[in-house]
Scaffold this active site. Structure first.
Site, PDB file in Angstrom:
ATOM      1  N   GLU A  53      -4.448  22.250   3.336  1.00  0.00           N
ATOM      2  CA  GLU A  53      -5.244  23.265   4.041  1.00  0.00           C
ATOM      3  C   GLU A  53      -6.488  22.679   4.697  1.00  0.00           C
ATOM      4  O   GLU A  53      -6.969  23.182   5.707  1.00  0.00           O
ATOM      5  CB  GLU A  53      -5.621  24.409   3.107  1.00  0.00           C
ATOM      6  N   PHE A 115      -3.423  35.849 -10.948  1.00  0.00           N
ATOM      7  CA  PHE A 115      -2.884  34.561 -10.527  1.00  0.00           C
ATOM      8  C   PHE A 115      -3.327  34.229  -9.092  1.00  0.00           C
ATOM      9  O   PHE A 115      -3.196  35.039  -8.194  1.00  0.00           O
ATOM     10  CB  PHE A 115      -1.350  34.581 -10.622  1.00  0.00           C
ATOM     11  N   GLN A 116      -3.847  33.040  -8.915  1.00  0.00           N
ATOM     12  CA  GLN A 116      -4.320  32.541  -7.625  1.00  0.00           C
ATOM     13  C   GLN A 116      -5.379  33.434  -6.995  1.00  0.00           C
ATOM     14  O   GLN A 116      -5.431  33.600  -5.775  1.00  0.00           O
ATOM     15  CB  GLN A 116      -3.149  32.302  -6.667  1.00  0.00           C
ATOM     16  N   LYS A 165      -3.031  41.141  -0.200  1.00  0.00           N
ATOM     17  CA  LYS A 165      -1.600  41.140   0.118  1.00  0.00           C
ATOM     18  C   LYS A 165      -1.039  42.541   0.380  1.00  0.00           C
ATOM     19  O   LYS A 165      -0.231  42.730   1.281  1.00  0.00           O
ATOM     20  CB  LYS A 165      -0.831  40.493  -1.042  1.00  0.00           C
ATOM     21  N   MET A 485     -20.008   1.884   5.189  1.00  0.00           N
ATOM     22  CA  MET A 485     -21.353   2.426   5.341  1.00  0.00           C
ATOM     23  C   MET A 485     -22.072   2.461   3.989  1.00  0.00           C
ATOM     24  O   MET A 485     -23.278   2.208   3.897  1.00  0.00           O
ATOM     25  CB  MET A 485     -21.286   3.826   5.965  1.00  0.00           C
TER      26      MET A 485
HETATM   27  C1  LIG Z   1     -15.692  13.376   1.861  1.00  0.00           C
HETATM   28  C2  LIG Z   1     -16.752  12.340   1.833  1.00  0.00           C
HETATM   29  N1  LIG Z   1     -17.002  11.644   0.697  1.00  0.00           N
HETATM   30  C3  LIG Z   1     -17.959  10.691   0.684  1.00  0.00           C
HETATM   31  C4  LIG Z   1     -18.704  10.418   1.792  1.00  0.00           C
HETATM   32  C5  LIG Z   1     -19.786   9.341   1.751  1.00  0.00           C
HETATM   33  N2  LIG Z   1     -19.456   8.251   2.685  1.00  0.00           N
HETATM   34  C6  LIG Z   1     -20.022   8.152   3.904  1.00  0.00           C
HETATM   35  S1  LIG Z   1     -19.448   6.855   4.795  1.00  0.00           S
HETATM   36  C7  LIG Z   1     -18.448   6.368   3.530  1.00  0.00           C
HETATM   37  C8  LIG Z   1     -17.585   5.165   3.672  1.00  0.00           C
HETATM   38  C9  LIG Z   1     -16.491   5.374   4.650  1.00  0.00           C
HETATM   39  O1  LIG Z   1     -15.585   4.295   4.578  1.00  0.00           O
HETATM   40  P1  LIG Z   1     -14.579   4.021   5.748  1.00  0.00           P
HETATM   41  O2  LIG Z   1     -13.892   5.242   6.141  1.00  0.00           O
HETATM   42  O3  LIG Z   1     -13.720   2.858   5.407  1.00  0.00           O
HETATM   43  O4  LIG Z   1     -15.552   3.662   6.954  1.00  0.00           O
HETATM   44  P2  LIG Z   1     -16.446   2.365   7.203  1.00  0.00           P
HETATM   45  O5  LIG Z   1     -17.851   2.727   6.893  1.00  0.00           O
HETATM   46  O6  LIG Z   1     -15.930   1.280   6.313  1.00  0.00           O
HETATM   47  O7  LIG Z   1     -16.258   2.062   8.636  1.00  0.00           O
HETATM   48  C10 LIG Z   1     -18.595   7.224   2.424  1.00  0.00           C
HETATM   49  C11 LIG Z   1     -17.892   7.062   1.154  1.00  0.00           C
HETATM   50  C12 LIG Z   1     -18.431  11.189   2.941  1.00  0.00           C
HETATM   51  N3  LIG Z   1     -19.129  11.042   4.068  1.00  0.00           N
HETATM   52  N4  LIG Z   1     -17.444  12.116   2.940  1.00  0.00           N
END
Ligand SMILES: Cc1ncc(C[n+]2csc(CCOP(=O)(O)OP(=O)(O)O)c2C)c(N)n1
Ligand SMILES: [Mg+2]
Lengths: 579, 161
Positions: A53, A115-116, A165, A485
């Site tokens: 979803e 439920f749900q 529903k 990052m």
């Molecule tokens: C759902 C979610 N969980 C955690 C984060 C925190 N976060 C920001 S950037 C990042 C790393 C992303 O890694 P990747 O997709 O490999 O991108 P890169 O920075 O390596 O280019 C994280 C964990 C987020 N933005 N969104």
């Protein structure tokens, strides 16, 4: 002749059709089954079966952002509804018009922990513009009409319609009437800006010696890019866009300063810091822009145009606040300005200063010519290769991380709605499903999802949806084998302690994975192969291609603002900073 | 600074939770809150008092106005207004005399041989002082309604049609 008798489920689908909806992204389940049966019996509204979803809501969002039309998702109660929450929060933070229809347990069961059962109205309350719990089947047409009106006008935003529903039961029928107009006494978004404020803005504009136009996602939402560009051209004012606003002003225009903020260009951030006038349009002075608000652009008067009065002076005091639609207010401003004599000569020293900043520390847009000594591919080179191969014309969606910032910095977006990313919530997993929404809306265009090996795995199940519907998305994976990052922050602020930001060789073979979903995978490990592989990837018009590029894992995104300071405090590289 | 905000909202399920939710979501605090239907049964009037400087109160009213169910909002402090509150107090009958009740401007709303219930109406500051006095006695329970407010000029809180 008496009108047609319909069930609530038929009325719902019919109402969507009345709103011009052609596509609904969704996933079935118990509480939504009457609605799914109604979908089966008609051909006006097509249902796209996603694999999660979250993917449905992001796809609807990508559709909405790329077309300007509302996107619709349909989910069942309970887990279906809770899975939609991240998508709703993403749409809410970026003010996009998304409608989520959620099935709910039967009216008589509400409140009994059946439920749900999840209190969708309660759970989603802080992340929707508005929501409706349907209480009588015959209210469905009016509620749909209101939901679309609310989602798409004023400051747009997501709306939830929760439908018990029993109210979609085929045995409960009523006369279907779709309202032609809606009048809500409690909802009247401002459109036209106060003419007195517009006059004041004109005075400030005529006096300014060091002006900047700072525009955000609101300009794109309101289809006001033409007006923004006209204002910039008329005044010759340098222009910067936020992450959400890229494409509102042509990225290749010499007047463009690039993106501003956390990872904005040196010249954009310096111009903001030293400006004597900032014209903010459809932007909200978010903390990723201002750095420390107490030290933000202290020498500048601020004109702030925003459709949401609550954004005005929320973070930064506006000397001239203008509440109204970006398009209307910009037109009014241009109209007033065109009666005046604008002396653009007095801007010369300022424009020269900006040129010097750009020459000193601007981004290098010819990195494809570099051959790094360590033999690794730089992530920026991948974006430049993508830009070259798509001739700057592709729709680019993105996930969250370094790859997102590199895409924002190095791809020039000349058109609004071409760059689609989760700026406000920063939702990893947004890239692929939003690209599906874009590709459905523009089947013939190139849609590329710039992602990272971390983000892509958050909604990778949608590769299956892409195969089912033949979506030829180009996935450009900047594979740095790390949550890059996060790792960058750990390098800069936590003494290089990489706490849970790498995967200890547990990554899948993305090419093989894509192939098992029926797609094409291309792996790139050498710079010398990059451009040929990119060409091959982009030229496969009817295939989804997963281009998995190993990039230098040690690369950081720069510039980067130093927290707690003004906008002129920037790290420019690993060993260079502005202070 | 204490501020009193009044608003009219659609008398619909969920509307109140949006208003209350906004306060916790945005980190504003509610001191008191009263809601009741108006003479127009489709509308409820809500009065709340909150603490905050000018800028925060402005944000609060703007954010409240943004809620789809809210029809109109007023920061009553923008002009002169009357603020009043109702307080009910339960005491051991033996702990208070008729003279004292008169002095405090209380009204007896219930009494039997052991218990007496008194009603007080007035500005919240006045009630605060009364509570201090009453606490010297054998008070069993005090309940306060929270502030109601109305502006003391010709302006009214109505719907702009
Ligand atoms: C759902 C979610 N969980 C955690 C984060 C925190 N976060 C920001 S950037 C990042 C790393 C992303 O890694 P990747 O997709 O490999 O991108 P890169 O920075 O390596 O280019 C994280 C964990 C987020 N933005 N969104
Ligand atoms: Mg990564």
């Amino acid at each position: 002749m008496s009108k047609k008798q319909t069930s609530g489920a038929d009325a719902l689908i019919q109402s969507l059709h009345e709103e011009g909806v052609e596509l609904v992204f969704g996933y079935p389940g118990g509480a939504a089954l009457h609605i799914y049966d109604a979908l089966f019996n008609q051909s006006e509204v097509e249902h796209i079966l996603v694999r999660h979803e979250q993917g449905a809501v992001h796809a609807a969002d990508g559709y909405a952002r790329s077309t300007g039309k509302p996107g619709v998702a349909l989910v069942t109660s309970g887990p279906g509804a809770t899975n939609a929450i991240t998508g709703l929060a993403t749409a809410f933070m970026d003010s996009t018009p998304v409608i989520v229809i959620s099935g709910q347990v039967k009216s008589e069961l509400i409140g009994t922990d059946s439920f749900q059962e999840t209190d969708m109205i309660g759970v989603s309350r802080p992340i929707v513009k508005h929501s409706f719990l349907v209480q009588r089947a015959e209210d469905i047409p009016e509620i749909v009409k209101k939901a679309f009106h609310i989602a798409t006008t004023g400051r747009p935003g997501p709306v939830v319609i929760d439908v018990p529903k029993d109210l979609t039961d085929p045995n409960l029928t009523f006369e279907f009437n779709y309202p032609s107009e809606i009048n809500m006494r409690s909802y009247k978004p401002a459109k036209v800006g106060d003419p007195k404020q517009i006059k004041k803005a004109v005075d400030l504009i005529l006096e300014a010696k060091k002006p900047v136009i700072y525009s955000g996602g609101g300009v794109i939402q309101d289809d006001a890019s033409a007006e923004l560009t006209e204002l910039a051209k008329l005044t010759k004012f340098p222009t910067t866009n936020t992450l959400m606003g890229l494409g509102a002003f042509p990225g290749t225009d010499p007047q463009f300063l690039g993106m501003l903020g956390m990872h904005g260009t040196y010249e954009a951030n310096m111009a903001m810091h030293e400006a004597d006038l900032i014209i903010a349009v459809g932007a909200r002075f978010d903390d990723r822009i201002t750095n420390d608000p107490k030290q933000f652009a202290l020498g500048a008067k601020k004109i702030h145009i925003d459709v949401d009065p609550a954004s005005l002076s929320k973070i930064i005091h506006a000397d001239v606040p203008i509440a109204g639609s970006a398009k209307e207010c910009l037109s009014a401003l241009i109209n007033e300005l065109s009666k005046e004599e604008i002396d653009t000569n007095k801007l010369e020293p300022w424009l020269q200063k900006i040129t010097n900043w750009r020459e000193e520390h601007g981004l290098n847009h010819s990195m494809l010519e570099l051959i790094p000594e360590n033999g690794k591919i730089l992530p920026q080179q991948v974006i430049q290769s993508l830009y070259k191969e798509t001739e700057g014309k592709a729709f680019i969606t993105s996930d969250v991380g370094q790859h997102q910032m590199f895409a924002a910095q190095y791809y020039f977006f000349d058109k609004p709605r071409q760059w689609i990313n989760s700026g406000g919530l920063g939702t990893m997993g947004f890239g692929l499903p939003s690209a599906m929404g874009v590709q459905f809306a523009f089947p013939k265009e190139t849609v590329a999802c710039v992602t990272g090996e971390g983000s892509i795995q958050m909604c990778i199940q949608e590769l299956s949806t892409c195969f089912q519907y033949g979506l030829p998305i180009k996935i450009i994976n900047l594979n740095n084998a790390a949550l890059g990052m996060v790792k960058q922050w750990q390098d800069m602020q936590y003494g290089g302690r990489h706490s849970s930001s790498t995967y200890e060789n547990s990554l899948p073979d993305f090419c093989a994975l894509s192939e098992s979903y029926g797609h094409v995978g291309i792996k790139v490990t050498k710079l010398s192969e990059l451009e040929t592989a990119m060409k091959e990837c982009i030229s496969m018009k009817d295939k989804l291609v997963f281009l998995d590029v190993d990039v230098d894992p040690d690369e950081h995104v720069y510039p980067m603002l130093e927290a707690g300071n003004a906008m002129d405090y920037m790290h420019l590289s690993k060993d260079k900073k502005t202070w | 600074m204490k501020r009193v905000i009044a608003l009219l909202m659609e008398n619909q399920p969920g509307a109140l939770s949006r208003v209350v939710g906004l306060f916790s979501q945005r980190g504003y605090n509610i001191e008191t809150l009263i809601v009741a239907p108006t003479t127009d049964p489709t509308l409820s009037r809500l009065t709340m008092s909150t603490n905050g400087d000018e800028k925060i109160v402005q944000q609060i009213t703007k954010q409240l106005d943004k809620l789809i169910d809210v029809v109109t909002v007023a920061d009553l402090g923008e002009s002169d207004f009357v603020e009043t509150e109702l307080m009910l107090v339960k005491l051991n009958k033996s702990s208070i005399t008729g003279n004292e009740i008169e002095k405090f401007e209380g009204k007896v709303v219930f009494e039997d041989s052991e218990i007496i219930n008194l009603q007080f109406v007035g500005e919240p500051d006045k009630l605060d002082k009364l509570v201090k006095e009453l606490n010297k006695k054998e008070v069993l329970e005090i309940v306060r309604s929270g502030s109601l407010g109305i502006s003391s000029n010709a302006k009214t809180l109505t719907i702009n049609k």
